[in-house]
Design an enzyme around this catalytic site. Structure first.
Site, PDB file in Angstrom:
ATOM      1  N   ARG A 187      59.926  60.342  46.762  1.00 60.21           N
ATOM      2  CA  ARG A 187      58.862  59.651  45.895  1.00 60.21           C
ATOM      3  C   ARG A 187      57.644  60.513  46.039  1.00 60.21           C
ATOM      4  NH1 ARG A 187      57.596  56.176  42.006  1.00 60.21           N
ATOM      5  NH2 ARG A 187      56.322  54.277  42.492  1.00 60.21           N
TER       6      ARG A 187
ATOM      7  N   THR B  64      61.904  55.576  33.693  1.00 58.20           N
ATOM      8  CA  THR B  64      62.749  56.005  34.810  1.00 58.20           C
ATOM      9  C   THR B  64      64.263  56.213  34.232  1.00 58.20           C
ATOM     10  OG1 THR B  64      61.368  54.715  36.062  1.00 58.20           O
ATOM     11  CG2 THR B  64      63.665  55.417  36.934  1.00 58.20           C
TER      12      THR B  64
ATOM     13  N   THR C  34      62.621  59.706  37.996  1.00 60.96           N
ATOM     14  CA  THR C  34      61.509  59.008  37.021  1.00 60.96           C
ATOM     15  C   THR C  34      60.267  60.008  36.984  1.00 60.96           C
ATOM     16  OG1 THR C  34      59.997  57.126  36.706  1.00 60.96           O
ATOM     17  CG2 THR C  34      60.296  57.863  38.685  1.00 60.96           C
TER      18      THR C  34
ATOM     19  N   GLU D  86      57.855  57.921  35.712  1.00 62.33           N
ATOM     20  CA  GLU D  86      56.925  56.755  35.534  1.00 62.33           C
ATOM     21  C   GLU D  86      56.959  56.381  34.151  1.00 62.33           C
ATOM     22  OE1 GLU D  86      54.239  55.012  34.655  1.00 62.33           O
ATOM     23  OE2 GLU D  86      53.892  53.413  36.333  1.00 62.33           O
TER      24      GLU D  86
ATOM     25  N   ASP E  68      51.463  53.835  39.625  1.00 57.92           N
ATOM     26  CA  ASP E  68      52.247  52.735  40.354  1.00 57.92           C
ATOM     27  C   ASP E  68      51.435  52.053  41.558  1.00 57.92           C
ATOM     28  OD1 ASP E  68      54.293  52.730  38.648  1.00 57.92           O
ATOM     29  OD2 ASP E  68      55.691  53.858  40.171  1.00 57.92           O
TER      30      ASP E  68
ATOM     31  N   SER F 107      57.945  51.553  44.773  1.00 59.76           N
ATOM     32  CA  SER F 107      58.662  51.662  43.852  1.00 59.76           C
ATOM     33  C   SER F 107      59.660  50.516  43.504  1.00 59.76           C
ATOM     34  CB  SER F 107      59.450  53.102  43.894  1.00 59.76           C
ATOM     35  OG  SER F 107      60.543  52.968  42.911  1.00 59.76           O
ATOM     36  N   SER F 108      60.298  50.227  42.361  1.00 63.41           N
ATOM     37  CA  SER F 108      61.001  49.372  42.177  1.00 63.41           C
ATOM     38  C   SER F 108      62.457  49.957  42.015  1.00 63.41           C
ATOM     39  CB  SER F 108      60.892  48.536  40.756  1.00 63.41           C
ATOM     40  OG  SER F 108      59.824  47.902  40.957  1.00 63.41           O
TER      41      SER F 108
ATOM     42  N   GLY G 299      63.667  50.787  34.444  1.00 62.10           N
ATOM     43  CA  GLY G 299      63.065  49.627  33.896  1.00 62.10           C
ATOM     44  C   GLY G 299      61.722  49.124  34.595  1.00 62.10           C
ATOM     45  N   GLY G 300      61.177  49.962  35.445  1.00 62.51           N
ATOM     46  CA  GLY G 300      60.024  49.649  36.237  1.00 62.51           C
ATOM     47  C   GLY G 300      60.049  48.483  37.237  1.00 62.51           C
TER      48      GLY G 300
END
Length: 588
Positions: free
Chosen positions: A116, A400, A418, A420, A440, A465-466, A487-488
């Protein structure tokens, strides 16, 4: 196999029952050697196979080419990411970040590699606030120099490769370099994004990159060449990660992110100081499986909580045509989001009550919020270990990419990657887009009471993060499947929906991924309205759920599950992916 049946290949019912009992308490199982020893598995009828599932055919083929010549799953992941950066630049790239969940067949351990992005040392709590103290609009923030975090994907892949690579690093970029030099036809999906109303499409770098020699905007079918990216890959292959984190490329990254509008604070020291983190996987049970995901700052804890809530319902006894099944899914999702949004952030900066959020007693209390009719948006609970935090206002738009790789030795990579938002920040360096991951963070760091959000910006911090790339294990801790999505914020229900479809309803993986998407968060109920039958929509409406079309990028699911000793793989039909499965090369 019948549509309603599901079995674990090679595992006796006795072992399945033992697994279910062992994991029924939804204990947090760090998938490492610190756990109880794994029992020896009986002779397996599994057929050795290699596989790649990715959102673009060229990326899937690049990974498979590495596996065919004896490469490891991590080797192939490097090749897949290099190609995705070129052919799917709206979603991921070497200028972004990623989470990798890795299964090591010889030890049956699951590890997580956290790549990340991090905030530069000069970042501040109010970095996205205007002079009036209010948050900048997302459209202004996303294309600003402040939007870019220190990229992490390349250093993360380097760390994983040093630990699990079989082929030399320098040999893994050839396909992407060749395609960048020779060019590729712009796919319909990329072509669609070139005409979308995204602020990045007006950014000077993006305009220049996607403009033909005659001044016209590129479109589907046009050949896109990227010699700058080819040259960068050649240096990345020969110089290693220093090609990105030091020298001229790093200097150009600093210059582009410091440039107006709203220049950022990234420095050469920020790039040099970046370190990926190897973490213990966060694991919990679902039915007869152990589900292993990344811990915070990923939202794996949210996914596990959602599955635990669903396990308290009768969703498994229903099916995809039953509106009550989708109602239960929606209500469980809302409960999960209330907790995830309030408590999950970078564990180096905030105490995340992971154990409390997954405690059986707490799950039981939260499951009681799932009633007969949808009511007001649920509020966050108070799990053990929770610290009062401000209301979160993170936007996290959809973007992503996800891919899965399995090698001849049984090792598996499940990786979500990603930049983003669409084309990241719209700023480019050496043929690749820079991420906009700093958006984010919660652009408004404090709530009306002055309480700091757990996901507020801070120097060196990783935004929540998702992304939840997961690995499934069976009762003997052998690889049983992998799943993940783009898909965020919507990644969590995308993945959960597919798990329910494949595990509870026994659907082929391809059919499970193709199930309609439904994302329920707060007061919003969004979904693919036209893919649900009128009967389901009417049944949801009777239960207080009015489904409306979502917005942004659709899901980008990739999944595999082991059935009868073989890989059942699928890709999201909403994208242009491929799921390639072959017999493992002899002698590999």
């Amino acid at each position: 196999m019948s549509a309603g049946a599901f079995s674990l290949p090679g595992a006796s019912m006795q072992l399945i029952r033992k697994a279910a009992v062992a994991f029924a308490a939804f204990a947090l199982a760090a998938c490492t050697a610190t756990q109880a020893p794994v029992a020896e598995a009986p002779p397996s009828a599994r057929v050795p196979q290699i596989f790649v599932a990715a959102a673009n055919p060229l990326a899937a083929e690049a990974g498979m080419a590495v596996l065919r010549r004896g490469g490891s799953a991590v080797d192939a992941a490097v090749a897949v990411q290099a190609m995705l950066s070129l052919v799917e630049p709206q979603s991921s790239g070497v200028g972004g970040g990623a989470f990798m969940t890795y299964y090591e067949a010889s030890t049956r351990k699951v590890s997580v590699y956290d790549g990340r992005e991090t905030a530069p040392a000069g970042a501040s709590e109010g970095m996205f606030l205007g002079a009036d103290g209010k948050a900048l609009s997302f459209f202004d923030a996303v294309v600003s120099g402040r939007a870019t975090g220190v990229p992490g994907a390349v250093k993360m892949l380097d760390l994983a490769h040093r630990e699990h690579g079989a082929l030399a690093w320098r040999t893994l970029f050839g396909d992407a370099e060749r395609v960048a030099e020779q060019g590729f036809a712009i796919s319909p999906r990329l072509g669609r994004f070139l005409t979308g109303r995204f602020p990045q499409n007006s950014a000077p770098d993006a305009v220049a990159y996607f403009t033909n020699a005659d001044g016209s905007r590129m479109k589907t079918g046009d050949v896109l060449r990227n010699p700058a990216y080819a040259a960068f890959l050649k240096r990345l292959a020969s110089e290693g990660v220093a090609a990105l984190y030091a020298g001229p490329t790093a200097q150009r990254i600093v210059a582009r992110t410091n440039a107006a509008p709203l220049g950022g604070t990234m420095t050469m020291a920020d790039l040099a100081a970046y370190r990926p983190v190897k973490r213990e996987a966060l694991c919990g049970s679902y039915r007869t499986y152990l589900v292993c995901t990344p811990p915070p700052p990923s939202s794996g804890v949210g996914l596990l909580q959602l599955m635990a809530l669903l396990e308290r319902t009768d969703i498994a006894a229903r099916g995809p045509t039953d509106p009550q099944a989708w109602f239960l899914f929606a209500e469980a999702s809302r409960v999960m989001y209330a907790d995830r949004d309030r408590y999950v952030g970078d564990p180096a900066f905030a105490k995340v009550p992971v154990a409390g959020m997954l405690a059986p007693a707490y799950i039981g209390e939260r499951a009681k919020l799932i009633g007969a009719v949808a009511g007001p948006a649920p509020v966050a609970g108070t799990p053990e270990g929770a610290v009062v935090a401000g209301r979160d206002r993170t936007l996290e738009p959809m973007g992503t990419s996800h891919f899965i790789v399995g090698d001849a030795k049984g090792n598996v990579v499940s990786m979500t990657t990603t930049v983003e938002s669409i084309f990241g920040s719209g700023r480019m360096v050496d043929g690749f887009f820079l991420n906009n991951q700093m958006t984010d963070f919660s652009l408004q760091p404090r709530d009306a009471q002055g309480r700091l959000s757990v996901n507020a910006p801070a120097p060196g911090k990783r935004p929540r993060s998702s992304m939840t790339p997961l690995i499934l294990l069976d009762g003997e801790r052998r690889f049983a499947g992998a799943l993940g999505s783009a898909g965020g914020n919507a990644i969590l229900p995308y993945v959960a929906k597919s798990l329910v479809g494949a595990v509870d309803w026994g659907l082929p993986m391809q059919d499970a991924l193709a199930l309609p998407n439904l994302v329920a968060r707060g007061e919003s109920f969004n979904g693919e309205v036209t893919k649900f039958s009128p009967a389901i929509l009417a049944g949801l409406a009777e239960r207080g759920v009015t489904l409306r079309p979502g917005q942004g990028e659709d899901s980008g699911l990739q999944g595999v599950i082991v059935r009868d000793g073989r890989i059942d793989g699928g890709y999201d039909p909403r994208r242009e992916g491929r799921a390639l499965v072959e017999a493992a090369p002899v002698g590999r």
